[in-house]
Structures are given as structure tokens and as C-alpha cells.
Design a protein around this motif. Structure first.
Motif, short mmCIF file in Angstrom:
data_model
loop_
_atom_site.label_atom_id
_atom_site.label_comp_id
_atom_site.label_asym_id
_atom_site.label_seq_id
_atom_site.Cartn_x
_atom_site.Cartn_y
_atom_site.Cartn_z
N SER A 221 0.84 -1.19 0.00
CA SER A 221 0.00 0.00 0.00
C SER A 221 0.88 1.25 0.00
O SER A 221 2.09 1.16 -0.24
CB SER A 221 -0.95 -0.01 1.20
N HIS A 222 0.23 2.39 0.22
CA HIS A 222 0.94 3.68 0.29
C HIS A 222 0.90 4.19 1.73
O HIS A 222 -0.07 3.94 2.45
CB HIS A 222 0.24 4.70 -0.60
N LEU A 223 1.94 4.93 2.10
CA LEU A 223 2.02 5.43 3.48
C LEU A 223 2.71 6.78 3.54
O LEU A 223 3.82 6.94 3.01
CB LEU A 223 2.80 4.40 4.33
N SER A 224 2.06 7.73 4.21
CA SER A 224 2.68 9.02 4.56
C SER A 224 3.46 9.62 3.40
O SER A 224 4.64 9.96 3.52
CB SER A 224 3.59 8.84 5.79
N GLU A 225 2.74 9.78 2.27
CA GLU A 225 3.39 10.25 1.04
C GLU A 225 3.36 11.77 0.93
O GLU A 225 4.32 12.38 0.44
CB GLU A 225 2.66 9.62 -0.16
N ASN A 226 2.24 12.38 1.38
CA ASN A 226 1.98 13.79 1.09
C ASN A 226 1.29 14.42 2.30
O ASN A 226 0.46 13.77 2.93
CB ASN A 226 1.09 13.79 -0.18
N GLY A 257 2.62 -12.30 6.77
CA GLY A 257 2.88 -12.36 5.32
C GLY A 257 3.70 -11.25 4.68
O GLY A 257 3.87 -11.24 3.49
N GLY A 258 4.21 -10.30 5.46
CA GLY A 258 5.08 -9.26 4.90
C GLY A 258 4.30 -8.10 4.30
O GLY A 258 3.16 -8.27 3.86
N ALA A 259 4.92 -6.92 4.32
CA ALA A 259 4.24 -5.73 3.79
C ALA A 259 5.24 -4.78 3.15
O ALA A 259 6.37 -4.64 3.63
CB ALA A 259 3.47 -5.01 4.89
N ILE A 260 4.79 -4.16 2.06
CA ILE A 260 5.55 -3.07 1.43
C ILE A 260 4.73 -1.80 1.56
O ILE A 260 3.56 -1.78 1.18
CB ILE A 260 5.76 -3.34 -0.08
N MET A 261 5.34 -0.76 2.08
CA MET A 261 4.68 0.54 2.16
C MET A 261 5.47 1.52 1.29
O MET A 261 6.67 1.74 1.52
CB MET A 261 4.61 1.03 3.61
N ALA A 262 4.79 2.11 0.32
CA ALA A 262 5.46 3.02 -0.60
C ALA A 262 5.52 4.43 -0.01
O ALA A 262 4.55 4.89 0.59
CB ALA A 262 4.73 3.05 -1.93
N HIS A 263 6.65 5.06 -0.20
CA HIS A 263 6.92 6.48 0.09
C HIS A 263 7.47 6.78 1.47
O HIS A 263 8.64 7.12 1.60
CB HIS A 263 5.70 7.35 -0.23
N CYS A 264 6.63 6.77 2.52
CA CYS A 264 7.12 7.03 3.89
C CYS A 264 7.94 8.32 3.95
O CYS A 264 9.05 8.34 4.50
CB CYS A 264 7.94 5.84 4.39
N SER A 277 10.00 -2.64 13.69
CA SER A 277 9.77 -3.86 14.48
C SER A 277 8.98 -4.90 13.68
O SER A 277 9.10 -6.09 13.93
CB SER A 277 9.07 -3.51 15.79
N ARG A 278 8.18 -4.47 12.72
CA ARG A 278 7.39 -5.41 11.92
C ARG A 278 8.12 -5.87 10.66
O ARG A 278 7.59 -6.69 9.91
CB ARG A 278 6.07 -4.76 11.50
N GLY A 279 9.30 -5.31 10.40
CA GLY A 279 10.01 -5.70 9.18
C GLY A 279 9.30 -5.24 7.91
O GLY A 279 9.44 -5.85 6.85
N VAL A 280 8.54 -4.16 8.01
CA VAL A 280 7.87 -3.60 6.83
C VAL A 280 8.93 -3.08 5.85
O VAL A 280 9.91 -2.45 6.27
CB VAL A 280 6.93 -2.44 7.26
N PHE A 281 8.73 -3.36 4.58
CA PHE A 281 9.63 -2.82 3.55
C PHE A 281 9.18 -1.42 3.16
O PHE A 281 8.02 -1.22 2.79
CB PHE A 281 9.63 -3.71 2.30
N VAL A 282 10.12 -0.48 3.21
CA VAL A 282 9.86 0.86 2.69
C VAL A 282 10.22 0.84 1.21
O VAL A 282 11.35 0.51 0.85
CB VAL A 282 10.74 1.91 3.41
N ALA A 283 9.25 1.19 0.34
CA ALA A 283 9.58 1.36 -1.09
C ALA A 283 9.86 2.85 -1.30
O ALA A 283 8.93 3.66 -1.30
CB ALA A 283 8.43 0.88 -1.96
#
Ligand code: GUN
Ligand code: FE
Length: 424
Positions: A221-226, A257-264, A277-283
Motif C-alpha cells: 500500500s501507500h504510506l505518509s506520502e503527502n 505475510g510481509g508488507a511493502i509501504m510506498a513512500h514514507c 519492528s514489523r520488518g515492513v519494507f519501505v519502497a
């Protein structure tokens, strides 16, 4: 196919160090690297040798975030910021994917261009449309790349032609899609894809969280982009402590199951700590962040804290699928951040962005993005002599030059994914 590639071999040993073997031998068996050698070991001498002497041999790149339906308008519409850009351009184009014939045409072009790129793995957003999402998965499977593809979920705040009828309907469609694609592909898998919090009601997030828990699926998903988006999320979900918490409350933030968060770009300290702590991938998507004026993500801080960071082209916020472009943009953005925002945040270096584009982002897919023994044989070969130079350059300098000179558009001569050769 088992084989040996002879050439000038480079991969990341760590964020700061490139492992370079000039005139080396990369042994691939059962789809995996068996290691890089200066002399070909006796036990591998029977294998076919693919002679790429004088050329650069690197791991395939991993694009952790892009939108296949937006590929059609790449390089256009950079005159708005996120929320207006979505309404004015992205949603309008995505609406066209209710038409399967259009989807076939558009996704055929997309998959074809991905096949020719330096990318070997990708995490891809489709649209809300189930049939078009399956067409995209068919096309990606045919490309030979390994990817996860998401049918997008959105049940609010979009035009009537795109928004799904209800949370329940959106979840049902997602379940039907998952059932339909289960076991269908060898290289293409599903990923749960709530577009972002403004597009998804609590009821929808809750239903998707249940799916993630039941089926152990990854999330993107997307996270804290703007800033406007972050403010909107605060008002839409006042009970969440921060943006990422609105996902986490529904198990959509790496707990299963892992997560990718775009932007941050605008993540708070609490959000950053939860990602860590959750091992979330920042894209990290620097081209997009510049094109639609989102800002500059504090990537130096993420690396210092040990977050998992990969690169995303975010087509069509980003104008191209080129991860070479994204690597140099990540460096350039970090220099502006250092110069104008935080003088203690050292600019990113070439080895660091190469690491992000390969083994760091690749970890989302498993043992991917390196030539250490046991890593997938995802390989790209570049003929950098196509941009001639008079002086002597070492192998690392040649690679850096390739990235700056867009050699992924002009100089790819061979490509393998998990040991399978891709027809270029
Ligand atoms: N946030 C929600 N949807 C999108 C999208 O399509 N592109 C970008 N850059 N951000 C988003
Ligand atoms: Fe995006």
C-alpha cells in the motif's frame, strides 16, 4: 538450464561495499547462484559457458512499487500534487481497465517494456478490476519476470466508475480473484492491495486483514506520502495513533505475510518504529516524490535505524520503469535533503542505492538480489562499451557510469530470472 557466465561481475556485499570480480565466473545451477569465482572450479567445468567477457554482470533489480495501469500516461501529468493528481489523472486512466480489450493492449505494452528493463522482480498495483488484473498477471507470467500483482481495493473517495460498490463486494471480488489465480502461475503471485487509507473504509480494511491472516498473504500500500494525505487520514481515522496504525489495526502492516509501504516521506517516529519492528519494507520512490511534489523521504535515517528499504519506480508518479533512474534520483534527492533539510543526514552513496535496488529490496522476494551462493540466478548483463570511454576505468566506476548514463535503456545484452533466459 545450468550455466556459467564469464564477465566482470558486481554485486552488493553490504550497503557500503561492492563485491567485484573482474574477469570472473558466475556459476548458476538449479536457478541459483553457486558463487562467483576467479578460476572456474573443477566441479563446474562441464557446464555451458556464456562468454560475456568485458561486459558487466549484475543482479537483476527489484522494483518494490509501481502501477501497471498508469504506464500508459508515464511522462505526462506532473502538474498536480497527490490527491488532485489521483482524481484528475490516475483514476481517469484506471477507469479504462473495465474494458478487457484495453487492458490487454495496455498491459501487453507494460509487460513487454518490463521484460526489456533491468528489473527482474516487481511488486505491482493493478486496478480494482478483477478481469484486467488477471490479464496483467497473464502478461507478467509471459514476460518471464517474477512478480506479485494486486487487485486494488477501494470503496470510497473515487469516481463512481472506479469505486467498488461496497466493502463486502470489494472483499468478495478479491476472494474470487484469489481463488481464480491460485496455482495458475509459476512466477506470478497475488498481493493484497488496499490502495491507501483514504480509499478504504474500516469495513474493507477489516475484511482484507482477515484474508491476510487466513491465507498468509503479503500486503502492499501507500504510506505518509503527502502532507494533505496524512492530514486526511488523521481526520478519516481519528482513533489511529498515526497513519500506519490505521493499517496495523487490521493486520495489514507486516504482522502476517510481509508488507511493502510506498513512500514514507512523512512517517512519525512511532510509525518508523513500528515499521522497523514489523520488518515492513519501505519502497523509496524518489522520482515520484519529486514529480508530484511530495517531498524527500529521510532514507539516511531509515538505513541508520536498520529498516528494510528498497526502490520503487512508482510509475506513473515516477515517469519510467527504470530503476537506474531511480538510483540516481535517490542520490540526488538525498543531496538536496542534506543541503536544505538536515545537514547531519549524509547523502546516499552509489553502493547504497545499488544495494537498495538489489539485495535490500530483493529480500522481499527471499534470497534475491545477490550472487552469494544460494541466491536466485537473477542476472542482467550490460555492454557498457556502447558508451565509449578513452581512459581506464575500474569495474565499480563502469557500473556507476552505466547507472548515470541510462545503460538500462541502451546496453542490456542478456537477462536471466531464476536461471531462465529472458528473450530481449
Ligand atoms: N496513493 C494512492 N494511490 C496512489 C497512486 O496511484 N500513486 C501514488 N503515487 N500515490 C498513491
Ligand atoms: Fe504508488
Amino acid at each position: 538450464m545450468d550455466f556459467v557466465i564469464k564477465g566482470d561481475i558486481v554485486y552488493s556485499r553490504s550497503p557500503r561495499e561492492l563485491a567485484v570480480t573482474e574477469n570472473g565466473w558466475l556459476v548458476c545451477a538449479n536457478g541459483c547462484s553457486q558463487g562467483v569465482f576467479t578460476e572456474l572450479p573443477e566441479q563446474w567445468k562441464g557446464l555451458q559457458v556464456i562468454d560475456h567477457s568485458g561486459k558487466l554482470v549484475i543482479p537483476g533489480l527489484c522494483d518494490l512499487h509501481l502501477h501497471a495501469p498508469q504506464y500508459a500516461f508515464r511522462g505526462l501529468h506532473m502538474d498536480e500534487q497527490l490527491l488532485d493528481w489521483l482524481q484528475k489523472y490516475a483514476f481517469v486512466e484506471e477507469g479504462k481497465f473495465s474494458d478487457a480489450a484495453y487492458a490487454r493492449r495496455a498491459y501487453g505494452i507494460f509487460a513487454d517494456q518490463m521484460r526489456r528493463s533491468a528489473t527482474t522482480r516487481a511488486a505491482i498495483f493493478a486496478t480494482v478490476h478483477r478481469e484486467a488484473t488477471e490479464i496483467l498477471m497473464d502478461e507478467m507470467e509471459r514476460s518471464g519476470l517474477i512478480s506479485v500483482v494486486g487487485k486494488v481495493n477501494m470503496d470510497r473517495d473515487a469516481p463512481a466508475y472506479l469505486v467498488e460498490e461496497s466493502a463486502q463486494r470489494s472483499a468478495e471480488e478479491t476472494r474470487a480473484w484469489l481463488d481464480c489465480v491460485a496455482g495458475k502461475y509459476s512466477r506470478t503471485g497475488p498481493i493484497i492491495t488496499p490502495r491507501f487509507i483514504p480509499s478504504c473504509t474500516e469495513a474493507l480494511l477489516s475484511a482484507l486483514g482477515a484474508l491476510v491472516r487466513d491465507r498468509g498473504l503479503p500486503v502492499q500500500s501507500h504510506l505518509s506520502e503527502n502532507p494533505g494525505e496524512v492530514e486526511l487520514v488523521c481526520s478519516l481515522v481519528p482513533e489511529s495513533k498515526f497513519y500506519g496504525d490505521a493499517y496495523d489495526r487490521h493486520h495489514l502492516f507486516g504482522s502476517h505475510g510481509g508488507a511493502i509501504m510506498a513512500h514514507c516521506v512523512y512517517s512519525s517516529e512511532e510509525e518508523i518504529e513500528l515499521m522497523r519492528s514489523r520488518g515492513v519494507f519501505v519502497a523509496h520512490c524518489p522520482s515520484s516524490n519529486i514529480n508530484i511534489c511530495s517531498g524527500i523521504a529521510p532514507v539516511r535515517k531509515y538505513l541508520d535505524l536498520g529498516l528494510r528499504v528498497g526502490l520503487g519506480s512508482d510509475v506513473a508518479g515516477g515517469e519510467s520503469e527504470s530503476l537506474f533512474k531511480e538510483m540516481r534520483c535517490a542520490i540526488a534527492a538525498s543531496k538536496m535533503y542534506w543541503k536544505y533539510v538536515d545537514g547531519t543526514a549524509a547523502p546516499l552513496t552509489f553502493p547504497e542505492v545499488f544495494w537498495m535496488a538489489t539485495v535490500s529490496g530483493g529480500a522481499f522476494f527471499g534470497r534475491v538480489g545477490s550472487f552469494e551462493p544460494g541466491y536466485a540466478a537473477d542476472i542482467v548483463v550490460l555492454d557498457d562499451a556502447r558508451e565509449p570511454y578513452p581512459q581506464k576505468l575500474d569495474v565499480a566506476a563502469r557500473l556507476e557510469r552505466c547507472v548515470y548514463l541510462s545503460a538500462d535503456k541502451t546496453a542490456i545484452v542478456d537477462k536471466f530470472v531464476q536461471g531462465d533466459r529472458i528473450a530481449l
